[in-house]
Enzyme design. Structure first.
Site, PDB file in Angstrom:
ATOM      1  N   ASN A  42       0.837  -1.203   0.000  1.00 21.05           N
ATOM      2  CA  ASN A  42       0.000   0.000   0.000  1.00 21.05           C
ATOM      3  C   ASN A  42       0.869   1.249   0.000  1.00 21.05           C
ATOM      4  O   ASN A  42       1.597   1.443  -0.978  1.00 21.05           O
ATOM      5  CB  ASN A  42      -1.142  -0.046   1.023  1.00 21.05           C
ATOM      6  CG  ASN A  42      -0.782  -0.310   2.455  1.00 21.05           C
ATOM      7  OD1 ASN A  42      -0.200  -1.320   2.781  1.00 21.05           O
ATOM      8  ND2 ASN A  42      -1.179   0.583   3.331  1.00 21.05           N
ATOM      9  N   ASP A  43       0.819   2.102   0.987  1.00 20.60           N
ATOM     10  CA  ASP A  43       1.395   3.449   0.876  1.00 20.60           C
ATOM     11  C   ASP A  43       2.887   3.502   0.508  1.00 20.60           C
ATOM     12  O   ASP A  43       3.676   2.711   1.029  1.00 20.60           O
ATOM     13  CB  ASP A  43       1.297   4.194   2.218  1.00 20.60           C
ATOM     14  CG  ASP A  43      -0.042   4.039   2.874  1.00 20.60           C
ATOM     15  OD1 ASP A  43      -0.972   3.539   2.233  1.00 20.60           O
ATOM     16  OD2 ASP A  43      -0.148   4.420   4.052  1.00 20.60           O
ATOM     17  N   GLN A  59       4.633   0.238   2.284  1.00 21.12           N
ATOM     18  CA  GLN A  59       3.893  -0.625   3.197  1.00 21.12           C
ATOM     19  C   GLN A  59       3.716  -1.974   2.525  1.00 21.12           C
ATOM     20  O   GLN A  59       3.267  -2.046   1.371  1.00 21.12           O
ATOM     21  CB  GLN A  59       2.509  -0.009   3.478  1.00 21.12           C
ATOM     22  CG  GLN A  59       2.560   1.176   4.402  1.00 21.12           C
ATOM     23  CD  GLN A  59       2.880   0.752   5.819  1.00 21.12           C
ATOM     24  OE1 GLN A  59       2.026   0.236   6.523  1.00 21.12           O
ATOM     25  NE2 GLN A  59       4.108   0.978   6.254  1.00 21.12           N
ATOM     26  N   TYR A 102       3.925   0.872  10.463  1.00 23.59           N
ATOM     27  CA  TYR A 102       3.027   1.634   9.601  1.00 23.59           C
ATOM     28  C   TYR A 102       3.759   2.804   8.932  1.00 23.59           C
ATOM     29  O   TYR A 102       4.944   3.036   9.173  1.00 23.59           O
ATOM     30  CB  TYR A 102       1.812   2.111  10.413  1.00 23.59           C
ATOM     31  CG  TYR A 102       0.703   1.083  10.482  1.00 23.59           C
ATOM     32  CD1 TYR A 102       0.879  -0.223  10.022  1.00 23.59           C
ATOM     33  CD2 TYR A 102      -0.545   1.410  11.016  1.00 23.59           C
ATOM     34  CE1 TYR A 102      -0.146  -1.159  10.085  1.00 23.59           C
ATOM     35  CE2 TYR A 102      -1.581   0.483  11.083  1.00 23.59           C
ATOM     36  CZ  TYR A 102      -1.371  -0.800  10.611  1.00 23.59           C
ATOM     37  OH  TYR A 102      -2.394  -1.705  10.668  1.00 23.59           O
TER      38      TYR A 102
HETATM   39  C1  FRU Z   1      -3.088   4.462   4.711  1.00 23.82           C
HETATM   40  C2  FRU Z   1      -2.786   3.714   6.000  1.00 23.82           C
HETATM   41  C3  FRU Z   1      -1.932   4.533   6.955  1.00 23.82           C
HETATM   42  C4  FRU Z   1      -1.254   3.470   7.756  1.00 23.82           C
HETATM   43  C5  FRU Z   1      -0.996   2.397   6.738  1.00 23.82           C
HETATM   44  C6  FRU Z   1      -1.047   0.985   7.239  1.00 23.82           C
HETATM   45  O1  FRU Z   1      -3.376   3.633   3.644  1.00 23.82           O
HETATM   46  O2  FRU Z   1      -3.977   3.281   6.618  1.00 23.82           O
HETATM   47  O3  FRU Z   1      -2.649   5.462   7.721  1.00 23.82           O
HETATM   48  O4  FRU Z   1      -0.073   3.913   8.350  1.00 23.82           O
HETATM   49  O5  FRU Z   1      -1.985   2.561   5.733  1.00 23.82           O
HETATM   50  O6  FRU Z   1      -0.653   0.101   6.252  1.00 23.82           O
END
Ligand code: FRU
Length: 480
Positions: A42-43, A59, A102
Site C-alpha cells: 500500500n502506501d 507498506q 506503519y
Molecule cells: C493508509 C494507512 C496509513 C497506515 C498504513 C497501514 O493507507 O492506513 O494510515 O499507516 O496505511 O498500512
C-alpha cells in the site's frame, strides 16, 4: 528479538522465492511501476534522495494479499526509472511495532538516514496503541531501530500515525494524521531540535479550523512543503461524504494551499482540492530531490470493497505505486506532470498529425499496445463527446458542453460500468501512460490527473478514438 526478526525475515524472503515465477508471469504485472515482489503493497513511505540515490519504501504484507502486520519493503534507484530491490528495511517484531511498521517518512541529518514510522500495536481486547518510532541508517540499506520517540498525547484516539518530518532553519517539524477524542480528523504538529525529543505544538489543521466544519473522522498520511510561494498541506481524509462529482472514492487524498507561520506555529489555508480523480489513488507522499524538484508517489490503489477482486490475487500479489510525478504550483493550484526521466523509457515513436474525425471511430494498428505512452493534442473539438477507449475495458470521454472528463471501467466486484468525473478548462492535451493493467491520464499539462487500475483481456491491445475533432497524436512503446 534478533532471532525472532531473523525468522520473520527468512519467512518473508522465502515467500518471495516461492512465488517468484507465478508473480513474474502474471499478465497484469506492470512494466514500469513499482510493485510488491509478493503479497500486498500500500502506501509509499520514506521517499528520499540520499547520497545521490533515490529510495522508495512501501507498506508491505509479504504473507498474503490482505492488510496484515506491515513491513517496510525497499527499492532504490539512480534515476527513478530502473530500480533495485533492497533488503527489507523494517519488520514488525518489536513490542512497539509488533502489529505493523506503519507509514512514515525519511530525512537526512549529518549524513545519516532517519526513518520515522508508526508502530502499530493491537491489544488482546482488540483496541490499539500507537508509537511514533525512529530507525537510523548510515548506508541507506541497513536500519537500526531506536524505538518510540513520541507517545500518544492527550486529546487524541490511537488513530494517530504516519509521521512526516521536515527541516526549516535549525528546527525539525513533524506532522501526524490524527483523530481527536471526539472523532474528528486533524493534523497534529510537533517540533524538535535533535530528531529524538519532540514537543507538542498542537493541531494545525482539521475539523473546525480554517473555516472547515466537520471534515472526516480521521486524516491519514499528511505531508507538508513549500512550493513556489505556497505552503501546501497534503492529507488523506477518511469519512467525507460524496458531493456531486467530488469525493467519489471511499477515501480521499488532496491538498490545502496556505501560509505557515513558523513563529507562532499556525497554518492558515484555503479549501481542500482532490489530487487525482481516478479510481485508484491514495496516501501520496512527496520529497524534494537534489535537482530541487518536488516529486510525488501515490499508492495506485485504495482499501475499497473491490480490493480483494483484483485478478492478480490469484498470483499472490496486489497493488502498485503510481509513476513519480513532479509537482508545480501555479494558477492557484497544484499541477502534476510525469517526471522528465520517464522519457528514457520511450522506444519506437509513431506520429500522426492533423487527424480529422467527423463522428466516426478510428483505430490504427500502429497505435495499440499494453505498455505505451500516448499524447493527444486537440486542435479542434466539435460539440460531440470525444472518446478514447482502451483495450475494450476502460474509456476516457471529454464532454465539451460540460467541460468535463470522465473515466469509465468495469467494477471488479459487480461487473457493472462505473465512472469518475472531473471538471477541466477546455481540453487541449491528454498525456496518457498505459501499463499492462493501469492508466495514468494527465490532462492539460497536469491540470487534472486520473489514475486507475483496469484488467482487460491480456491479449487485447486495441485503442479506438471517436468524436468530432482534429488532433495530433504521438505514441511510444515503453521499455519494461
Ligand atoms: C493508509 C494507512 C496509513 C497506515 C498504513 C497501514 O493507507 O492506513 O494510515 O499507516 O496505511 O498500512
Amino acid at each position: 528479538m534478533v532471532v525472532k526478526e531473523d525468522l520473520l525475515l527468512q519467512k518473508a524472503y522465502y515467500e518471495i522465492e516461492k512465488n517468484k515465477d507465478k508473480v513474474i508471469n502474471d499478465p497484469y504485472r506492470l512494466g514500469y511501476h513499482l510493485m510488491p515482489p509478493v503479497g500486498l503493497l500500500n502506501d509509499p513511505n520514506g521517499l528520499i534522495q540520499y547520497k545521490g540515490v533515490y529510495h522508495v519504501f512501501y507498506q508491505w504484507n509479504p504473507f498474503n494479499t490482505s492488510h496484515g502486520n506491515k513491513f517496510w519493503g525497499h527499492y532504490s534507484s539512480k534515476d527513478m526509472v530502473h530500480w533495485k530491490e533492497e533488503p527489507i528495511a523494517l519488520a514488525p517484531v518489536d513490542w512497539y511495532d509488533k502489529n505493523g511498521c506503519y507509514s512514515g517518512s525519511a530525512v537526512e541529518s549529518d549524513g545519516r538516514l532517519y526513518l520515522f514510522y508508526t508502530g502499530n500495536v493491537k491489544r488482546k481486547d482488540g483496541s490499539r496503541e500507537t508509537f511514533q518510532c525512529l530507525a537510523v541508517s548510515s548506508d541507506g540499506v541497513t536500519f537500526e531501530k531506536h524505538g518510540p520517540i513520541l507517545k500518544l498525547p492527550k486529546g487524541y484516539t490511537a488513530h494517530f500515525r504516519d509521521p512526516k518530518v521536515w527541516k526549516k532553519d535549525e528546527m525539525w517539524y513533524m506532522i501526524l494524521g490524527a483523530q481527536t477524542i471526539d472523532k474528528q480528523g486533524v493534523i497534529a504538529l510537533f517540533t524538535s531540535k535533535d530528531l529524538y525529543h519532540w514537543e507538542n505544538a498542537g493541531k494545525i489543521a482539521g475539523a473546525g479550523m480554517n473555516g472547515l466544519g466537520e471534515f472526516g473522522y480521521m486524516w491519514e498520511c499528511p505531508d507538508f512543503f513549500h512550493l513556489n510561494g505556497g505552503d501546501i498541506l497534503l492529507s488523506s481524509p477518511q469519512g467525507l461524504e460524496k458531493e456531486g462529482d467530488l469525493y467519489q472514492n471511499v477515501y480521499q487524498s488532496g491538498y490545502f494551499i496556505g501560509e505557515f507561520d513558523y513563529e507562532n506555529l499556525k497554518y492558515r489555508h484555503g479549501h481542500f482540492t482532490e489530487l487525482d480523480h481516478g479510481f485508484d489513488f491514495y496516501a501520496p507522499q512527496t520529497f524534494i530531490d537534489e535537482k530541487g524538484r518536488r516529486i510525488l508517489y501515490g499508492w495506485m490503489g485504495i482499501t475499497d470493497d473491490t480490493e480483494q477482486y483484483h485478478p492478480t490475487i490469484y498470483n499472490n500479489w496486489v497493488h502498485a505505486l503510481t509513476m513519480p510525478r513532479e509537482l508545480m504550483f501555479k494558477n492557484g493550484r497544484v499541477y502534476q506532470l510525469p517526471i522528465e526521466e520517464m522519457k528514457t523509457l520511450r522506444k519506437e515513436k509513431v506520429v500522426m498529425n492533423h487527424i480529422k474525425i467527423e463522428g466516426n471511430e478510428v483505430q490504427y494498428d500502429c497505435v495499440e499496445g499494453k505498455s505505451i505512452e500516448l499524447i493527444v493534442e486537440l486542435l479542434t473539438v466539435g460539440t460531440k463527446e470525444f472518446n478514447l477507449s482502451f483495450r475494450h475495458e476502460a474509456m476516457l470521454s471529454y464532454d465539451p458542453s460540460k467541460k468535463e472528463i470522465s473515466l469509465k471501467r468495469r467494477n471488479l466486484k459487480t461487473g457493472y460500468l462505473e465512472k469518475r468525473v472531473c471538471k477541466i478548462s477546455n481540453l487541449s492535451k491528454l498525456h496518457i501512460f498505459m501499463d499492462c493493467s493501469s492508466l495514468e491520464v494527465f490532462i492539460n499539462d497536469g491540470e487534472q490527473v486520473m489514475t486507475s487500475r483496469y484488467f482487460p483481456n491480456p491479449k487485447d491491445q486495441t485503442i479506438t478514438i471517436n468524436g468530432d475533432a482534429e488532433f495530433n497524436l504521438s505514441k511510444w512503446e515503453l521499455e519494461k
